[in-house]
Design an enzyme around this catalytic site. Structure first.
Site, short mmCIF file in Angstrom:
data_model
loop_
_atom_site.label_atom_id
_atom_site.label_comp_id
_atom_site.label_asym_id
_atom_site.label_seq_id
_atom_site.Cartn_x
_atom_site.Cartn_y
_atom_site.Cartn_z
N LYS A 59 0.82 -1.21 0.19
CA LYS A 59 -0.22 -0.09 0.01
C LYS A 59 0.83 1.05 0.09
O LYS A 59 0.46 2.24 -0.74
CB LYS A 59 -0.82 -0.07 1.17
CG LYS A 59 -2.04 -0.91 1.09
CD LYS A 59 -2.94 -1.00 2.43
CE LYS A 59 -4.17 -1.98 2.20
NZ LYS A 59 -5.18 -1.75 3.45
N ALA A 80 -0.95 2.26 6.89
CA ALA A 80 -1.26 1.32 7.75
C ALA A 80 -2.15 -0.02 7.27
O ALA A 80 -3.35 0.46 6.65
CB ALA A 80 -1.76 2.01 9.13
N ASP A 81 -2.16 -1.11 8.12
CA ASP A 81 -3.09 -1.95 7.97
C ASP A 81 -3.30 -2.88 9.09
O ASP A 81 -2.31 -3.32 9.91
CB ASP A 81 -2.77 -2.97 6.66
CG ASP A 81 -3.70 -3.89 6.11
OD1 ASP A 81 -4.68 -3.41 5.43
OD2 ASP A 81 -3.92 -5.15 6.49
N THR A 82 -4.46 -3.39 9.27
CA THR A 82 -4.85 -3.91 10.49
C THR A 82 -5.43 -5.30 10.31
O THR A 82 -6.33 -5.29 9.38
CB THR A 82 -5.79 -3.15 11.50
OG1 THR A 82 -5.25 -2.05 11.90
CG2 THR A 82 -6.22 -4.11 12.96
N ALA A 117 0.44 -2.97 11.26
CA ALA A 117 1.45 -2.41 10.93
C ALA A 117 1.41 -1.04 10.14
O ALA A 117 0.33 -0.66 9.58
CB ALA A 117 1.85 -3.34 9.69
#
Length: 207
Positions: A59, A80-82, A117
């Site tokens: 991303k 960010a990614d969850t 992250a």
């Protein structure tokens, strides 16, 4: 010091958290035709930590390319990614209400991990890019949800678009018995790790 950053996320929670921390951000959302959802596909038996860091890196790369393609002023970019993990099983965003109900039934009475992250890039002239990344891992324990509780919660619409089919800042908190780790990380942007990355990128914070 950089006076603002680009936030490459559609999450209103992330934007709200950054503003609370004194970070001015401009949204850097995908162009029409960009298939960002495809970046979130799980590869085989990928471990949750490896998965969420890989997706965030993809991303970030796409966002920096988007910034240059649009000819926007250079500034740091944050992605960010969850994801939610029950053991090694990755629970992403539910495709529909039925999948949301199944996810919540599986999480009922269990401890699971929430992994977020975060990555920041600072593009410069002539194509140079510096990058920083971090990973936050928290533990969340739900009490037992009744089938009626799950149906009501899913009917509220809140689980849709949320990893693991819940939002800790919403009604799901009524069923959380214990958390260990970063509350803001469970929301989608860990404060401590994000602050470290932004300081490395020379971004001005509230304190």
């Amino acid at each position: 010091m950089n006076p603002f950053i680009y936030l490459a996320s559609q999450s209103p929670r992330r934007k709200q958290l950054l503003e609370q921390w004194g970070v001015r951000c401009e949204l850097l959302l995908p162009d029409e035709g960009e298939d960002v959802e495809a970046l979130e596909a799980v590869k085989g038996a990928e471990a949750p930590a490896a998965y969420v860091q890989r997706v965030t890196g993809l991303k970030l790369q796409a966002s920096v390319e988007r910034l240059r393609r649009r000819g926007l002023p250079l500034a740091p970019v944050l992605c960010a990614d969850t994801t939610v993990a029950l053991g090694r099983r990755i629970l992403g965003k539910p495709a529909d209400a039925a999948e949301a109900r199944r996810m919540l039934a599986d999480l009922s009475g269990q401890q699971h991990r929430v992994l977020t992250a975060v990555a920041v890039a600072r593009p410069a002239a002539r194509g140079a890019v510096r990058q920083w990344a971090a990973l936050s891992v928290s533990q969340v324990t739900f009490d037992a949800w009744s089938a009626a509780d799950i149906r009501r919660y899913v009917a509220s619409g809140e689980p849709m678009g949320k990893a693991g089919a819940y939002a800790i800042q919403g009604a799901a908190a009524l069923h959380i018995r214990h958390i260990s780790g970063s509350y803001s990380g469970i929301m989608g942007l860990p404060a401590h790790e994000t602050a470290q990355l932004l300081r490395a990128a020379d971004v001005r914070l509230a304190c």
